[in-house]
Each structure stands twice: as C-alpha cells, then as structure tokens.
Design a protein around this motif. Structure first.
Motif, PDB file in Angstrom:
ATOM      1  N   ILE A   1       1.889   8.568  15.707  1.00 54.98           N
ATOM      2  CA  ILE A   1       0.493   7.869  15.316  1.00 54.98           C
ATOM      3  C   ILE A   1      -0.154   6.848  16.427  1.00 54.98           C
ATOM      4  CG2 ILE A   1      -0.531   6.220  13.560  1.00 54.98           C
ATOM      5  CD1 ILE A   1       1.408   7.250  11.207  1.00 54.98           C
ATOM      6  N   PRO A   2      -1.200   6.777  16.751  1.00 62.20           N
ATOM      7  CA  PRO A   2      -1.407   5.636  17.952  1.00 62.20           C
ATOM      8  C   PRO A   2      -0.890   4.492  17.726  1.00 62.20           C
ATOM      9  CG  PRO A   2      -3.364   6.957  17.147  1.00 62.20           C
ATOM     10  CD  PRO A   2      -2.435   7.176  16.059  1.00 62.20           C
ATOM     11  N   LYS A   3      -0.785   3.660  18.662  1.00 62.69           N
ATOM     12  CA  LYS A   3       0.110   2.463  18.745  1.00 62.69           C
ATOM     13  C   LYS A   3      -0.611   1.400  17.882  1.00 62.69           C
ATOM     14  CE  LYS A   3      -2.115   0.965  23.138  1.00 62.69           C
ATOM     15  NZ  LYS A   3      -1.660   0.447  24.533  1.00 62.69           N
ATOM     16  N   THR A   4      -2.049   1.456  17.809  1.00 66.31           N
ATOM     17  CA  THR A   4      -2.563   0.607  16.851  1.00 66.31           C
ATOM     18  C   THR A   4      -1.951   0.170  15.373  1.00 66.31           C
ATOM     19  OG1 THR A   4      -4.024   1.950  16.393  1.00 66.31           O
ATOM     20  CG2 THR A   4      -4.797   0.402  17.981  1.00 66.31           C
ATOM     21  N   GLY A   5      -1.181   1.230  15.117  1.00 66.89           N
ATOM     22  CA  GLY A   5      -0.344   1.208  14.080  1.00 66.89           C
ATOM     23  C   GLY A   5      -1.453   0.875  12.637  1.00 66.89           C
ATOM     24  N   VAL A   6      -1.258  -0.178  11.854  1.00 65.80           N
ATOM     25  CA  VAL A   6      -2.012  -0.258  10.630  1.00 65.80           C
ATOM     26  C   VAL A   6      -2.656  -1.366  10.859  1.00 65.80           C
ATOM     27  CG1 VAL A   6       0.001  -1.217   9.533  1.00 65.80           C
ATOM     28  CG2 VAL A   6      -2.318  -0.788   8.284  1.00 65.80           C
TER      29      VAL A   6
ATOM     30  N   ALA B   1       9.942   2.530   7.004  1.00 67.11           N
ATOM     31  CA  ALA B   1       9.355   3.962   7.400  1.00 67.11           C
ATOM     32  C   ALA B   1       9.363   5.065   6.255  1.00 67.11           C
ATOM     33  CB  ALA B   1      10.182   4.426   8.707  1.00 67.11           C
ATOM     34  N   TRP B   2      10.401   5.156   5.571  1.00 74.66           N
ATOM     35  CA  TRP B   2      10.530   6.236   4.511  1.00 74.66           C
ATOM     36  C   TRP B   2       9.580   5.561   3.260  1.00 74.66           C
ATOM     37  CZ3 TRP B   2      11.835  10.755   3.115  1.00 74.66           C
ATOM     38  CH2 TRP B   2      11.797  11.069   1.633  1.00 74.66           C
ATOM     39  N   SER B   3       9.506   4.528   2.911  1.00 73.11           N
ATOM     40  CA  SER B   3       8.644   4.180   1.893  1.00 73.11           C
ATOM     41  C   SER B   3       7.317   4.499   2.200  1.00 73.11           C
ATOM     42  CB  SER B   3       8.648   2.498   1.550  1.00 73.11           C
ATOM     43  OG  SER B   3       7.961   2.224   0.603  1.00 73.11           O
ATOM     44  N   VAL B   4       6.854   4.316   3.347  1.00 71.40           N
ATOM     45  CA  VAL B   4       5.513   4.505   3.696  1.00 71.40           C
ATOM     46  C   VAL B   4       5.194   6.156   3.881  1.00 71.40           C
ATOM     47  CG1 VAL B   4       3.651   4.057   5.410  1.00 71.40           C
ATOM     48  CG2 VAL B   4       4.756   2.453   4.797  1.00 71.40           C
ATOM     49  N   MET B   5       5.898   6.635   4.767  1.00 72.50           N
ATOM     50  CA  MET B   5       5.676   8.105   5.204  1.00 72.50           C
ATOM     51  C   MET B   5       6.110   9.140   4.133  1.00 72.50           C
ATOM     52  SD  MET B   5       4.409  10.194   7.215  1.00 72.50           S
ATOM     53  CE  MET B   5       3.864   8.863   8.591  1.00 72.50           C
TER      54      MET B   5
ATOM     55  N   TYR C   1      -5.621   6.696   2.819  1.00 69.90           N
ATOM     56  CA  TYR C   1      -4.275   6.496   1.765  1.00 69.90           C
ATOM     57  C   TYR C   1      -2.946   6.024   2.866  1.00 69.90           C
ATOM     58  CZ  TYR C   1      -0.392   7.168  -1.102  1.00 69.90           C
ATOM     59  OH  TYR C   1       0.854   6.891  -1.964  1.00 69.90           O
ATOM     60  N   ALA C   2      -2.918   6.808   3.818  1.00 67.44           N
ATOM     61  CA  ALA C   2      -1.845   6.197   4.744  1.00 67.44           C
ATOM     62  C   ALA C   2      -1.919   4.831   5.173  1.00 67.44           C
ATOM     63  CB  ALA C   2      -1.714   7.248   6.110  1.00 67.44           C
ATOM     64  N   ILE C   3      -3.068   4.414   5.726  1.00 72.38           N
ATOM     65  CA  ILE C   3      -3.251   2.982   6.050  1.00 72.38           C
ATOM     66  C   ILE C   3      -3.227   1.911   5.016  1.00 72.38           C
ATOM     67  CG2 ILE C   3      -5.040   1.354   6.964  1.00 72.38           C
ATOM     68  CD1 ILE C   3      -6.259   3.920   8.465  1.00 72.38           C
ATOM     69  N   GLN C   4      -3.603   2.297   4.019  1.00 74.55           N
ATOM     70  CA  GLN C   4      -3.560   1.395   2.996  1.00 74.55           C
ATOM     71  C   GLN C   4      -1.833   1.228   2.447  1.00 74.55           C
ATOM     72  OE1 GLN C   4      -6.528  -0.397   3.177  1.00 74.55           O
ATOM     73  NE2 GLN C   4      -5.699  -0.789   1.293  1.00 74.55           N
ATOM     74  N   THR C   5      -1.199   2.372   2.431  1.00 74.38           N
ATOM     75  CA  THR C   5       0.200   2.262   2.099  1.00 74.38           C
ATOM     76  C   THR C   5       0.902   1.543   3.033  1.00 74.38           C
ATOM     77  OG1 THR C   5      -0.067   4.476   0.859  1.00 74.38           O
ATOM     78  CG2 THR C   5       2.125   3.649   1.573  1.00 74.38           C
ATOM     79  N   ALA C   6       0.699   1.771   4.415  1.00 70.43           N
ATOM     80  CA  ALA C   6       1.453   0.916   5.361  1.00 70.43           C
ATOM     81  C   ALA C   6       1.206  -0.537   5.392  1.00 70.43           C
ATOM     82  CB  ALA C   6       1.069   1.481   6.670  1.00 70.43           C
TER      83      ALA C   6
ATOM     84  N   THR D   1       2.630  -2.001   1.809  1.00 70.42           N
ATOM     85  CA  THR D   1       3.985  -1.821   1.982  1.00 70.42           C
ATOM     86  C   THR D   1       4.646  -3.113   2.903  1.00 70.42           C
ATOM     87  OG1 THR D   1       4.149   0.322   1.603  1.00 70.42           O
ATOM     88  CG2 THR D   1       6.095  -0.574   2.262  1.00 70.42           C
ATOM     89  N   ALA D   2       3.704  -3.214   3.801  1.00 69.31           N
ATOM     90  CA  ALA D   2       4.447  -4.460   4.804  1.00 69.31           C
ATOM     91  C   ALA D   2       4.238  -5.620   4.114  1.00 69.31           C
ATOM     92  CB  ALA D   2       3.436  -4.233   6.031  1.00 69.31           C
ATOM     93  N   PHE D   3       3.204  -6.126   3.530  1.00 74.01           N
ATOM     94  CA  PHE D   3       3.071  -7.115   2.569  1.00 74.01           C
ATOM     95  C   PHE D   3       4.472  -7.348   1.741  1.00 74.01           C
ATOM     96  CE2 PHE D   3      -1.149  -7.354   4.241  1.00 74.01           C
ATOM     97  CZ  PHE D   3      -1.447  -8.796   4.159  1.00 74.01           C
ATOM     98  N   GLU D   4       4.623  -6.376   0.899  1.00 69.81           N
ATOM     99  CA  GLU D   4       5.607  -6.086  -0.097  1.00 69.81           C
ATOM    100  C   GLU D   4       6.877  -6.731   0.252  1.00 69.81           C
ATOM    101  OE1 GLU D   4       4.898  -2.301  -1.824  1.00 69.81           O
ATOM    102  OE2 GLU D   4       2.994  -3.003  -2.732  1.00 69.81           O
ATOM    103  N   MET D   5       7.294  -5.710   1.635  1.00 67.86           N
ATOM    104  CA  MET D   5       8.570  -6.023   2.385  1.00 67.86           C
ATOM    105  C   MET D   5       8.626  -7.252   3.155  1.00 67.86           C
ATOM    106  SD  MET D   5       9.422  -1.753   2.746  1.00 67.86           S
ATOM    107  CE  MET D   5      11.181  -2.252   3.316  1.00 67.86           C
ATOM    108  N   GLY D   6       7.623  -7.892   3.287  1.00 66.68           N
ATOM    109  CA  GLY D   6       7.840  -9.001   4.044  1.00 66.68           C
ATOM    110  C   GLY D   6       7.956  -8.707   5.979  1.00 66.68           C
ATOM    111  N   LEU D   7       7.296  -7.511   6.175  1.00 67.80           N
ATOM    112  CA  LEU D   7       7.349  -7.270   7.624  1.00 67.80           C
ATOM    113  C   LEU D   7       6.170  -7.869   8.254  1.00 67.80           C
ATOM    114  CD1 LEU D   7       9.393  -5.010   6.837  1.00 67.80           C
ATOM    115  CD2 LEU D   7       8.163  -3.536   8.539  1.00 67.80           C
TER     116      LEU D   7
END
Length: 717
Positions: free
Chosen positions: A228-233, A340-344, A199-204, A207-213
């Motif tokens: 979280i490990p530096k690999t991120g999502v 950060a807030w939207s995901v976490m 769930y955490a991975i999918q949310t990150a 959200t990245a797609f939605e927010m344009g990051l």
C-alpha cells in the motif's frame, strides 16, 4: 457516435479534473459552474481551470490542452450545452440539486447526447427516478478518482434502462481517449473502489486508536509492507483532507445496509471532530495528523491531541515484509503483527463477502483497489499470496463467519496462471480474464511467465520472442544488478536473434534513477576503481541499447529520472504514458549524469536547433545544470527529451501492447548514427563558467553548484 465536444458542470476539484482530461484527449470542453457576483461572472469556472493549469500540479498536459477549455456559467451559457456530445455532472452530492439539473439538461441537450454523473455514493436508480425513459436510456454514472489526470480508475455504472450502446460508447471513449482503466460496476452502494478502500482505511484508523499505535507506527505497518502507498492511513487522511474523508465515511454509513461491516468502523472519532473544528484538516490546512513546524516534522499524539517530534522508525518486520511478502508482518509476534492481522484479515474478509453482490469474480475488486488506491496487489491477489487456506484457518480459529466465496477457494486460489490468466467465478470454476481489445497488462502476463534471468533489482522475460526487461527494486532505483540484467537481455537477443527488446514495467514509476546509496558506498569506502567500473558498465550498457541491430523500445510510466531517464534516452523509440515525467536531475544532488545523458542532451538540442551547436550547447548546459524535468510527453518534446519518432498513449494499459506492436513493425525505429560535430569550444566554455560564477556571487548558486556547472560546461562544449 463519437464524443468530440464535452461539457462538465461543476468546476470543483473533480469537475475541473474531468474537463482537463477531456481536453488532454483533444476534445473541446465547456466548463460551467454557478455565476459569481462581481467583475468576473465566470470566476468559479475560471478558478477550476486555473487549478488544473498550475505547473506545480498540472491537470493538463500542455498549454494547447488548456486552450481547448472554455469557461462559463449555468445561467448565461446553459444553451451552449445543446451541441455537446457528453455532459458530465460533477456538482455537490445532493440528490435534490442533481435532479433539478437533469430536468434542465433534458430540455436543452440534443436527443443523442450522453449524460453522466460523477457521484460516488448516490444510486443511479434514485438519480433518474423522475426522468423520462428517453433520458434514462442515455444516462450513466462515470465515477472518476482524484486527481483525475493521474488516477487510472473509472467506475462505469449503468442503470436499469441505460442503452447498452451508450455504455459501449462511454467505455471506449474513457478507455482509449481519456486513458482510464474502466471497471464496469453494479449499482451497489459505494460501487467498488470506495466500498473496499474506505473500509480498509477506516479499519486501519479505528484499530490504531483501539490498540494505541501512533500514526507513524500505523502508517509504517499499513503501508509499504502490505503493498500500500507509504502514506498509510493517517498520511492518506492528511493527503485527501480529514474533513473530506470524514464526510465520505459518513456518506457510506448513510447508504450501506444495516448489517454491513462498514458500520463498525464508520463512526466519527472525537479527536478528529476536534481537529476539524480547529482547522487541522490535513495538508491543505498545514496541519493534520502530521505537520511541519519550524522545519521539523511533527506528529499528533492520539491520546493528548498535542504534537510531538516525529521519530525515525525502523521496524525490522515491516522492512522484511516489504521485501519478502505480507505474510511476515501478519505472522509477527507483538503489537505490530497483531495490528497487521487485525486490519488486513478484516479487509480481506470484507472483500470476499462482497462477491457476488458486486460481481461474480475477483477481477473488478482487485482492479479497483490497484487503480483507485494504488495498491500493488488487490485483496484477492493478497489472499492468493498468503493462500486461502491460511486465511480461512486463522479466521475460523477466531470464530469468524467465512463468506461462501472464500470457502469456494479452499485448497485452491482465486486466480489460475497455469496456461493463461483465469479468475475464479462465484459458484465454481475458472474463466479467462478478458481485457478490452488492445489492452495488455504486463502484470497479467507476468503471472504466467518465468524469468529468463533475475536478481533482486531486475528481471527479464521472453514474451513471444521479445526480451522484456523489468526493473523492480525500491523506487526501481538502478544498480549493478539492474544493468547486468539489461546487458544480459541485450546480448541474448543478439545471440539468439530474438525479435527485439522492450524495457517496461507496470509499477507506479519506471525508475527514479541510480541507487545513490550504492554510489555513496563507493565514496565512503574510497573505492574509486569500483565507482569507475560501475559507471563505465552503466554507460556501456546504455550505449549497447543505442547501437543494437534490433528494435529497442522503452515504454516508461510515471517518473523516469536521472539514470532511469538515461536508459530511456538510449532506446531507438520511446512509447510512453501520457503522464510520464522525465528528466536528468543529477545536478540537484550535486553530481553529473554519467550514463550518456549529457551527450544525448547535447545531440538532441543540436537537432532541435537545426545544427546550431553553440545554441544547443547553451540549452544543454541550462537543462542539465537546472535539472529540468518535463511534466508530460508534450513538454518533453519541447525540451528535446523526446524525438520526433517517440510518442505517447493515454491509457497505460495499452502501453505494453503498443510497444510489442512497434517491435513487430519497426518502421518507426530511429538509430543513433550521427555525423561528427565541431564542439562549441573554449570561448563558450569560459562564458558558461563565468555565468555560474556570477550566479554564485548573486547568491543563487552554491560553491559546489559552480563546480558541477563547470564540469557540465566542459562536457557540452
């Protein structure tokens, strides 16, 4: 019942890994897969064995462990299962195939054999619904995480009819022998680790797609700043495999109830479907969200699907959060803070919503995320860090529904550390966090302690009249601050006649070596006196460990490299984790070990060569010059990095308690008193220099390598 002989059916990544870990534990293992056409009927099982025997990514700790594994196939060798104590099924996630296999197992296996499945998605009730009661009593789910040797989490799930005695045998075996952090789970969809982690991975991701990051931006925020490990999502998707992670998400969508929040982030993304179709499946295919092309790191543009040169990002708020806490990135203005807030916030909300469905307190969820996904803190520990009131307040301002369990922590916390570590029970009140006998995590104990002395690099604590030194800088790199804490602890133990000293931490790695940036600063400033003073202090502090008149234990986990390994070398006894990787690697960056490592390497090879100083000098020369590392304690003993009194434990959660026990009973301690030796001399020195020059002439060493090799030769001869 004792588990001595193990069978694993399915020699894929997980099955082979389980077989390797059982062999590491000293069991005889039968690894079976489908029969193959052609000359080698056991080709599939042999491929699995070859995979875990690869020195570049070993799933076994020694050749001896590999020799305990016998390969076969389910057509010709199925009858061999009759004398196995535990049969672990790790075949495809298809219910029909598993059910068919279980019927065959029931006809062949002995009546008290334990049978388990490595499924990560299929409920145990469905797996055994067609099986007789006697089979259901000895069946469980043992869900390992990949890579099996290195990931500590094991989710253990009982069915309605599983015999408690069977669960007790599996729990003890997987804990003590396989070295796993066993988390008992209820038979709920996705269990714990994947339920929250995916769930955490999918949310990150969504959200990245939605927010344009960009992938780099998302990984920079949903990574180290959040513990979280530096690999991120996106980096994690590449590591696991984009196709495999997509399949996991699809599987969870299929089994989770309609109202579960996962459905909002479980949908497939068009770009990713195109990437999978094009063969861009992550690291295993050479390209995913990231790739290396012509020596350049590139990252995919999420809008166009084309690759662009990766940037060197420097996000101050991310750096601040990594050093000072997640709250700094959650409260940051701008799109990074919003992301950060939207995901976490959603991840923490989701975790809280699962109690009491998955358990009655936060411990299992937090343990699953720390051991299965390498988070530094679990979701409920993160809520305590930012406080439940802060989280509730912001969520209520966004009109979110607050789960009952989160409401119960309002004005309080999920953990209480006033006298002992306690966790909040659903419905109210706190109860002691209970670990299996012999298990003692310093992370648990630290929450109830105050350091005697601390700085940004290290701390030391008084634990039952034993000084516990912990390194905690980035990668636990050692600087002047680290060594000053270690020296202070050594001097205090001596002056106050404490029981002894242990150097240990619960981080992923013990220490990756001396902080080379600090060393570089001396060079750039041409501060040679400062450099000499730093190196002398480092060396003398290590020497104080060796000559201390009290027990000194090093209890490393993960990487102990360079200066970190020099600290280990000077302990009177090393009790390390089975997955410890160690060595003096300084020559790889053009320098020489300066904390006493060269001297210790020579002495230990002299012992191993039964006093032959010349032979030992050459072994030390090669070891230091090539920067050799050991991939396991067994390998380390072969390379003279560990002494006969040093040992290892399979479960890292038992490392601290073993070290404390060794302080209480110091009979295994070994001092460093040695007789004078006649060095190998100038002739051997000349031969070593000639060897380095010849290697340079052949194009196998650079000119600076010859210079480094010459100085190493000078030291060891």
């Amino acid at each position: 019942m004792k588990i001595k002989k193990v069978a694993v059916i399915g020699a894929g990544t997980m099955g082979a890994g389980i077989a390797g870990q059982a062999a590491n534990a000293g069991c005889d293992v039968l690894l079976l897969d489908l029969p193959s056409d052609g000359q080698d009927v056991n080709a599939l099982a042999q491929k699995g064995l070859d995979r875990i025997s690869n020195p570049a990514d070993p799933g076994i700790i020694s050749a001896a462990a590999g020799a305990r594994i016998t390969v076969g196939n389910i057509r010709d060798d199925f009858n061999k299962l009759a004398d196995c104590d535990w049969i672990a099924e790790a075949i495809l996630e298809r219910l029909d195939l598993k059910k068919n296999l279980y019927k065959k197992l029931d006809a062949v296996c002995k009546s008290d054999a334990i049978i388990s499945s490595n499924t990560s998605t299929i409920p145990i009730k469905l797996l055994v619904e067609d099986m007789p009661l006697a089979f259901r009593k000895r069946f469980a789910i043992t869900h390992f995480f990949n890579p099996v040797r290195f990931m500590p989490l094991l989710e253990l799930v009982a069915g309605e009819d599983t015999d408690p005695a069977v669960m007790a045998v599996l729990h003890e075996f997987c804990d003590k022998e396989l070295g796993k952090g066993v988390v008992p789970c209820r038979d709920t969809p996705g269990f714990l680790g994947n339920r929250v982690g995916c769930y955490a991975i999918q949310t990150a991701l969504h959200t990245a797609f939605e927010m344009g990051l960009s992938p780099q931006e998302a990984d920079a925020i949903f990574g180290r700043p959040m513990g979280i490990p530096k690999t991120g999502v996106f980096g994690l998707y590449d590591l696991i495999g984009i196709d495999l992670m997509s399949d996991v998400a699809t599987s969870l969508v299929s089994i989770l109830p309609d109202g579960d929040a996962f459905h909002a982030v479980g949908a497939k993304l068009p770009l990713m479907e195109n990437m999978i179709a094009n063969g861009q499946r992550g690291r295993k295919s050479g390209a995913g969200f990231y790739r290396i092309k012509d020596g350049e790191k590139q990252v995919i543009n999420l809008e166009t699907g084309t690759y662009e040169p990766a940037k060197n990002l420097n996000i101050p708020v991310a750096n601040k959060a990594e050093k000072e806490g997640i709250i700094h990135v959650l409260e940051a203005d701008g799109h990074y803070g919003d992301y950060a807030w939207s995901v976490m916030s959603r991840v923490l909300l989701y975790a809280a919503s699962l109690v009491p469905e998955v358990g009655d307190n936060p411990v299992a969820v937090d343990d699953a995320m720390k051991m299965g996904y390498n988070w530094i803190k679990g979701p409920f520990e993160l809520i305590d860090e930012i406080t439940p009131d802060y989280l509730i307040g912001r969520l209520e301002s966004e009109l979110c529904v607050i789960p009952d369990y989160l409401k119960q922590a309002a004005g309080s916390s999920f953990y209480d550390t006033e006298s002992s570590l306690k966790a909040r029970e659903y419905g109210g009140g706190f109860a002691d966090v209970v670990r299996p006998d012999g298990t003692l995590r310093f992370n648990d104990r630290r929450k109830t302690l105050t350091p005697v002395n601390a700085n940004s690099e290290a701390s030391w604590y008084n634990v039952d009249d034993v000084a516990l030194v912990e390194f905690h800088s980035k990668a636990n790199a050692l600087g002047a601050g680290s060594m000053s804490i270690l020296e202070d602890a050594l001097e205090t133990v001596a002056s106050k006649k404490m029981r002894g000293l242990v150097v240990h931490n619960d981080a992923q790695h013990f220490s990756c070596g001396v902080n080379l940036n600090a060393v570089r600063a001396f060079f750039e400033a041409e501060d040679w006196d400062g450099l000499d003073a730093f190196l002398n202090h480092f060396q003398q502090t290590c020497h104080k460990m060796a000559v201390a008149e009290f027990p000194v234990i090093a209890a490393p986990v993960g990487l102990s490299l360079g200066g970190g390994f020099e600290v280990v070398l000077h302990a009177k006894q090393v009790i390390c984790h089975a997955n410890s990787n160690m060595g003096l690697v300084e020559s790889g960056v053009g320098v020489i070990p300066a904390g006493g490592g060269c001297k210790e390497t020579l002495y230990r090879w002299i012992d191993k060569k039964n006093g032959d100083v010349t032979a030992a000098a050459w072994e030390a020369f090669y070891a230091l010059g090539y920067g050799k590392t050991a991939s396991s304690p067994v390998h380390a003993r072969d390379l003279a990095m560990l002494r006969d009194n040093d040992r290892y434990v399979n479960n890292r959660d038992r490392l601290f308690s073993e070290a404390m026990a060794a302080i209480a009973d110091p009979t295994e301690q070994r001092d460093f008193s040695r007789d004078p030796i006649a060095m190998a001399g100038r002739d051997e020195f000349a031969k070593m220099v000639k060897w380095a020059e010849d290697m340079h002439a052949k194009g196998k060493l650079f000119a600076h390598d010859v210079f480094v090799s010459t100085e190493i030769a000078r030291i060891v001869t």
